[in-house]
Structures are given as C-alpha cells and as structure tokens.
Design a protein around this motif. Structure first.
Motif, PDB file in Angstrom:
ATOM      1  N   SER A 104       0.814  -1.219   0.000  1.00  0.00           N
ATOM      2  CA  SER A 104       0.000   0.000   0.000  1.00  0.00           C
ATOM      3  C   SER A 104       0.846   1.266   0.000  1.00  0.00           C
ATOM      4  CB  SER A 104      -0.928   0.019   1.227  1.00  0.00           C
ATOM      5  OG  SER A 104      -1.801  -1.091   1.219  1.00  0.00           O
ATOM      6  N   ASN A 105       2.143   1.112   0.249  1.00  0.00           N
ATOM      7  CA  ASN A 105       3.048   2.253   0.327  1.00  0.00           C
ATOM      8  C   ASN A 105       3.623   2.565  -1.050  1.00  0.00           C
ATOM      9  OD1 ASN A 105       6.173   3.157   0.976  1.00  0.00           O
ATOM     10  ND2 ASN A 105       4.666   4.062   2.356  1.00  0.00           N
ATOM     11  N   TYR A 106       3.782   3.859  -1.353  1.00  0.00           N
ATOM     12  CA  TYR A 106       4.272   4.243  -2.679  1.00  0.00           C
ATOM     13  C   TYR A 106       5.781   4.090  -2.836  1.00  0.00           C
ATOM     14  CZ  TYR A 106      -0.259   6.051  -4.083  1.00  0.00           C
ATOM     15  OH  TYR A 106      -1.583   6.148  -4.435  1.00  0.00           O
ATOM     16  N   GLY A 107       6.512   4.129  -1.745  1.00  0.00           N
ATOM     17  CA  GLY A 107       7.954   3.951  -1.844  1.00  0.00           C
ATOM     18  C   GLY A 107       8.680   5.210  -2.262  1.00  0.00           C
ATOM     19  N   TRP A 108       9.871   5.016  -2.809  1.00  0.00           N
ATOM     20  CA  TRP A 108      10.729   6.134  -3.174  1.00  0.00           C
ATOM     21  C   TRP A 108      10.394   6.655  -4.560  1.00  0.00           C
ATOM     22  CZ3 TRP A 108      15.199   2.414  -1.806  1.00  0.00           C
ATOM     23  CH2 TRP A 108      15.346   2.353  -0.408  1.00  0.00           C
ATOM     24  N   GLU A 109      10.742   7.927  -4.783  1.00  0.00           N
ATOM     25  CA  GLU A 109      10.612   8.544  -6.103  1.00  0.00           C
ATOM     26  C   GLU A 109      11.999   8.814  -6.673  1.00  0.00           C
ATOM     27  OE1 GLU A 109       6.752  11.224  -6.324  1.00  0.00           O
ATOM     28  OE2 GLU A 109       7.894  11.675  -4.513  1.00  0.00           O
ATOM     29  N   PHE A 110      12.104   8.712  -7.975  1.00  0.00           N
ATOM     30  CA  PHE A 110      13.387   8.857  -8.658  1.00  0.00           C
ATOM     31  C   PHE A 110      13.228   9.712  -9.906  1.00  0.00           C
ATOM     32  CE2 PHE A 110      13.513   4.914  -6.354  1.00  0.00           C
ATOM     33  CZ  PHE A 110      14.827   4.772  -5.911  1.00  0.00           C
ATOM     34  N   GLY A 111      14.289  10.448 -10.245  1.00  0.00           N
ATOM     35  CA  GLY A 111      14.400  10.983 -11.591  1.00  0.00           C
ATOM     36  C   GLY A 111      14.835   9.865 -12.512  1.00  0.00           C
ATOM     37  N   TRP A 112      14.576   9.987 -13.797  1.00  0.00           N
ATOM     38  CA  TRP A 112      14.933   8.928 -14.741  1.00  0.00           C
ATOM     39  C   TRP A 112      16.457   8.833 -14.843  1.00  0.00           C
ATOM     40  CZ3 TRP A 112      17.114   7.915 -19.658  1.00  0.00           C
ATOM     41  CH2 TRP A 112      16.728   6.679 -20.227  1.00  0.00           C
ATOM     42  N   GLY A 113      16.988   7.647 -14.597  1.00  0.00           N
ATOM     43  CA  GLY A 113      18.436   7.445 -14.634  1.00  0.00           C
ATOM     44  C   GLY A 113      19.124   7.738 -13.314  1.00  0.00           C
ATOM     45  N   GLU A 114      18.368   8.187 -12.315  1.00  0.00           N
ATOM     46  CA  GLU A 114      18.933   8.417 -10.978  1.00  0.00           C
ATOM     47  C   GLU A 114      18.897   7.109 -10.185  1.00  0.00           C
ATOM     48  OE1 GLU A 114      20.234  11.157  -9.940  1.00  0.00           O
ATOM     49  OE2 GLU A 114      19.316  12.862 -10.977  1.00  0.00           O
ATOM     50  N   ILE A 115      19.926   6.870  -9.402  1.00  0.00           N
ATOM     51  CA  ILE A 115      19.972   5.637  -8.618  1.00  0.00           C
ATOM     52  C   ILE A 115      19.806   5.895  -7.126  1.00  0.00           C
ATOM     53  CG2 ILE A 115      21.338   4.381 -10.325  1.00  0.00           C
ATOM     54  CD1 ILE A 115      23.829   4.971  -8.653  1.00  0.00           C
ATOM     55  N   PRO A 117      17.083   7.907  -4.308  1.00  0.00           N
ATOM     56  CA  PRO A 117      15.762   8.541  -4.226  1.00  0.00           C
ATOM     57  C   PRO A 117      15.868  10.063  -4.169  1.00  0.00           C
ATOM     58  CG  PRO A 117      15.985   6.756  -2.626  1.00  0.00           C
ATOM     59  CD  PRO A 117      17.353   7.006  -3.179  1.00  0.00           C
ATOM     60  N   LYS A 118      14.815  10.718  -4.668  1.00  0.00           N
ATOM     61  CA  LYS A 118      14.749  12.176  -4.667  1.00  0.00           C
ATOM     62  C   LYS A 118      13.527  12.643  -3.883  1.00  0.00           C
ATOM     63  CE  LYS A 118      18.123  13.341  -7.622  1.00  0.00           C
ATOM     64  NZ  LYS A 118      19.157  14.360  -7.372  1.00  0.00           N
ATOM     65  N   GLU A 119      13.669  13.754  -3.182  1.00  0.00           N
ATOM     66  CA  GLU A 119      12.534  14.363  -2.520  1.00  0.00           C
ATOM     67  C   GLU A 119      11.682  15.086  -3.558  1.00  0.00           C
ATOM     68  OE1 GLU A 119      11.567  14.225   0.586  1.00  0.00           O
ATOM     69  OE2 GLU A 119      13.267  13.033   1.310  1.00  0.00           O
ATOM     70  N   ASN A 120      10.377  14.934  -3.444  1.00  0.00           N
ATOM     71  CA  ASN A 120       9.475  15.636  -4.364  1.00  0.00           C
ATOM     72  C   ASN A 120       9.197  17.021  -3.794  1.00  0.00           C
ATOM     73  OD1 ASN A 120       7.718  16.304  -6.371  1.00  0.00           O
ATOM     74  ND2 ASN A 120       6.420  14.494  -6.134  1.00  0.00           N
ATOM     75  N   ASP A 121      10.226  17.874  -3.862  1.00  0.00           N
ATOM     76  CA  ASP A 121      10.174  19.193  -3.226  1.00  0.00           C
ATOM     77  C   ASP A 121      10.076  20.327  -4.230  1.00  0.00           C
ATOM     78  OD1 ASP A 121      12.651  19.006  -4.354  1.00  0.00           O
ATOM     79  OD2 ASP A 121      13.778  19.192  -2.474  1.00  0.00           O
ATOM     80  N   GLY A 122       9.834  20.016  -5.497  1.00  0.00           N
ATOM     81  CA  GLY A 122       9.730  21.045  -6.519  1.00  0.00           C
ATOM     82  C   GLY A 122      11.056  21.479  -7.095  1.00  0.00           C
ATOM     83  N   ASN A 123      12.144  20.978  -6.533  1.00  0.00           N
ATOM     84  CA  ASN A 123      13.479  21.328  -7.025  1.00  0.00           C
ATOM     85  C   ASN A 123      13.925  20.278  -8.030  1.00  0.00           C
ATOM     86  OD1 ASN A 123      15.988  22.544  -7.319  1.00  0.00           O
ATOM     87  ND2 ASN A 123      16.847  21.451  -5.560  1.00  0.00           N
ATOM     88  N   TYR A 124      13.375  20.328  -9.213  1.00  0.00           N
ATOM     89  CA  TYR A 124      13.613  19.285 -10.202  1.00  0.00           C
ATOM     90  C   TYR A 124      14.999  19.436 -10.826  1.00  0.00           C
ATOM     91  CZ  TYR A 124       8.649  18.512  -9.706  1.00  0.00           C
ATOM     92  OH  TYR A 124       7.418  18.239  -9.191  1.00  0.00           O
ATOM     93  N   VAL A 243       9.327  10.080 -10.108  1.00  0.00           N
ATOM     94  CA  VAL A 243       8.397   9.016 -10.487  1.00  0.00           C
ATOM     95  C   VAL A 243       8.756   7.744  -9.718  1.00  0.00           C
ATOM     96  CG1 VAL A 243       7.591   7.573 -12.428  1.00  0.00           C
ATOM     97  CG2 VAL A 243       7.977  10.014 -12.771  1.00  0.00           C
ATOM     98  N   TYR A 244       7.759   6.880  -9.461  1.00  0.00           N
ATOM     99  CA  TYR A 244       7.971   5.622  -8.748  1.00  0.00           C
ATOM    100  C   TYR A 244       8.573   4.558  -9.671  1.00  0.00           C
ATOM    101  CZ  TYR A 244       4.706   7.956  -5.614  1.00  0.00           C
ATOM    102  OH  TYR A 244       4.098   8.869  -4.805  1.00  0.00           O
ATOM    103  N   ILE A 245       9.026   3.464  -9.060  1.00  0.00           N
ATOM    104  CA  ILE A 245       9.595   2.342  -9.813  1.00  0.00           C
ATOM    105  C   ILE A 245       8.983   1.039  -9.301  1.00  0.00           C
ATOM    106  CG2 ILE A 245      11.691   0.978 -10.228  1.00  0.00           C
ATOM    107  CD1 ILE A 245      13.266   3.602 -10.172  1.00  0.00           C
ATOM    108  N   ARG A 246       8.514   0.205 -10.223  1.00  0.00           N
ATOM    109  CA  ARG A 246       8.072  -1.160  -9.879  1.00  0.00           C
ATOM    110  C   ARG A 246       9.030  -2.121 -10.598  1.00  0.00           C
ATOM    111  NH1 ARG A 246       3.516  -3.931  -7.858  1.00  0.00           N
ATOM    112  NH2 ARG A 246       3.180  -1.964  -6.740  1.00  0.00           N
ATOM    113  N   PRO A 247       9.959  -2.742  -9.864  1.00  0.00           N
ATOM    114  CA  PRO A 247      11.005  -3.556 -10.491  1.00  0.00           C
ATOM    115  C   PRO A 247      10.474  -4.845 -11.121  1.00  0.00           C
ATOM    116  CG  PRO A 247      11.639  -2.851  -8.277  1.00  0.00           C
ATOM    117  CD  PRO A 247      10.174  -2.585  -8.424  1.00  0.00           C
ATOM    118  N   VAL A 248      11.250  -5.378 -12.057  1.00  0.00           N
ATOM    119  CA  VAL A 248      10.958  -6.653 -12.708  1.00  0.00           C
ATOM    120  C   VAL A 248      12.260  -7.437 -12.869  1.00  0.00           C
ATOM    121  CG1 VAL A 248       9.013  -5.702 -14.025  1.00  0.00           C
ATOM    122  CG2 VAL A 248      11.292  -5.768 -15.063  1.00  0.00           C
ATOM    123  N   PHE A 249      12.127  -8.719 -13.193  1.00  0.00           N
ATOM    124  CA  PHE A 249      13.274  -9.527 -13.609  1.00  0.00           C
ATOM    125  C   PHE A 249      12.747 -10.723 -14.369  1.00  0.00           C
ATOM    126  CE2 PHE A 249      12.041 -11.884  -9.893  1.00  0.00           C
ATOM    127  CZ  PHE A 249      12.411 -13.198 -10.138  1.00  0.00           C
TER     128      PHE A 249
END
Length: 283
Positions: A104-115, A117-124, A243-249
């Motif tokens: 139920s938790n959204y987890g961390w947010e990332f910029g594309w290609g970032e490894i 997590p980023k804060e969603n603070d408007g400082n893109y 943006v969130y990430i849902r991993p796969v393998f």
C-alpha cells in the motif's frame, strides 16, 4: 492451492499414491481411465526454494515404487518478493514499489536514470541535465538536447532497481508495460491479474493517478512510463520529474510459478511416468 499440473501413468499393475507432505497434493484424476495424476501445489511463501515428494506404489508388489521429487522456487528473489502473472515473456513483477514497506506504500521517487531517491520538493534536477545550458550529458537522441549518443535504454549502472536490489532486478521496458496492459484486467480494488492465469495478482497503491518509470526513452527529455489512471496505460514523463519504480526480472528460462520446475523420476518395475499435456502445463 494455486497451481495444477498433470502426469500420465502407464502401468501393467494397479498402483496407489503415497503422499506425505505439507504443500503438495497428488491424486488420481478420473479422466483417461484413472491414468492421470493431478498435482496441486501451494504457494511458496518462504524465502528459500524447497523440495517435496510423493510415491507411486504397485498394489501387487510394494517393492515396485516410483519416487517423484518436486522442486519449487521461492517467491523471493534477492530478498524481494515477486509475483508470476504467467505472462508470455516470463517477466516477474515485484509485489511492491522500490523502497516501499508494503504493497500500500508508494515507496521512493526517482528521476529517470537516478539511482538514489529524490525528494518531491519542486526542485527538479537530474544528474544528466545541466540547468544552465539546458543540455543532457547522456541518453541523447537529438543534437538540440546535447551530444548525441543514441542511447535509448538505461544502462544497468543507471538503473535504480538494478543497483539497489541486485541480481537481475531492473526497471521494466516499454514492451513489458504494454504486455502487462494487454494481459491483465482491473477490479474495483486496484488489483490487476492475468486472464485465465494461475490466480497470481499484482497490486498498485490506490490513487487517482500514479506513474512508474520504464527504462526506455520517449524523446531525449522524456521517458516512457507505466501510468495508472483507471487501468494501465503507457505514457511518458519528463526525465527531471519524480516518479515511482516497480522492479521486474526474468529467470534464465521461462517458468510458471509455483512451478514443478524439475521432476526427478526413478523408473522401477513396470510403472512408466510421462508428462501429460506437456506444452500447456509444464513449459
């Protein structure tokens, strides 16, 4: 019990099943004059692979016996729980978002290609984007956006799922999102599950809108996303967005979980065991 598979038994003598274990049930199926064994397998919720067995014993001679050993994978890969929706590609999806404590938790947010997590603070910002020159330093498809390198897919070193989870975990491709969109349906609780599959499901946190990165560029400044808006769709977000990430393998070879991944058959006396409907139930 989530998975059913079948064996065909060809025997000159009457036989019965000895079945002494907790997570598989083997029984004679009434079809085909009683030559079919139906095997039901419980979900493996422990973090290790496991083995179990049952035996076929001749009623005329108890010394004529066939031991069938079933090896089943764990539902955890490198410590992360996954679900096998029975998708044609064999893609396994994580049951929760990267960095989430539960489904139920959204987890961390990332910029594309970032490894990280980023804060969603408007400082893109983005490590591959220079705010002053408005140029990208990697994954560039056009000259106006930077020095063209024609890299369309994330390298493993720039894939947060790969770097943080290890193994073969990674961010899904655009094609894997389209496959998920094609093969699953939605219910009112935001549970997505495959048609006519193995009763496995995937759940995304309930929200009017949420996006998940793919590893695939849309344009230099944007990448494709899995978007949840009244169902699954393919869209895009700017690379500097959070943006969130849902991993796969994927395993080395496709399996259907919970699987009768490998069966060891000990041939003895006049009892012969064969896979039944092999293409449909075993591959």
């Amino acid at each position: 019990m989530n998975n059913k598979s079948y064996l065909y038994v060809d025997s000159d003598a009457d036989w019965f099943i000895e079945n002494n274990n907790d997570w598989i049930q083997a029984s004679r199926f009434p079809d085909n004059n009683g030559h079919i064994i139906q095997i039901q397998v419980e979900n493996n919720t422990i973090k290790n692979d496991r083995n179990a067995s049952f035996s076929l014993v001749s009623e005329k001679n108890s010394k004529i016996k066939v031991d069938i050993i079933i090896k089943q994978r764990s539902k955890y890969y490198f410590g992360e729980e996954y679900t096998d929706l029975g998708l044609p590609s064999g893609t396994m999806w994580a049951v929760k978002n990267l960095g989430a404590n539960n489904i139920s938790n959204y987890g961390w947010e990332f910029g594309w290609g970032e490894i990280e997590p980023k804060e969603n603070d408007g400082n893109y910002d983005n490590r591959f984007f220079d705010k002053n020159t408005r140029q990208f330093s990697k994954y560039v498809l056009d000259e106006e956006s930077g020095r063209v390198d024609s890299l369309e897919f994330l390298d493993a070193i720039d894939d947060a799922a790969s770097q943080l989870l290890g193994g073969k975990w990674r961010i899904p491709t655009k094609e894997e999102v389209l496959e998920l969109k094609e093969y699953v349906i939605k219910d009112k609780n935001s549970v997505y599950y495959k048609f006519d599959s193995n009763e496995e499901s995937i759940i995304f946190p309930t929200s009017a809108y949420s996006s998940y990165w793919t590893n695939t560029l849309y344009k230099t400044d944007r990448a494709y996303t899995l978007q949840i808006v009244n169902g699954i769709s393919l869209y895009y977000e700017y690379r500097i967005n959070r943006v969130y990430i849902r991993p796969v393998f994927r395993f080395e070879k496709k399996i259907i979980w919970p699987t009768l991944e490998e069966i060891e058959r000990v041939q003895d006396g006049n009892i012969k065991i064969e896979n039944y409907e092999e293409d449909e139930n075993w591959n």
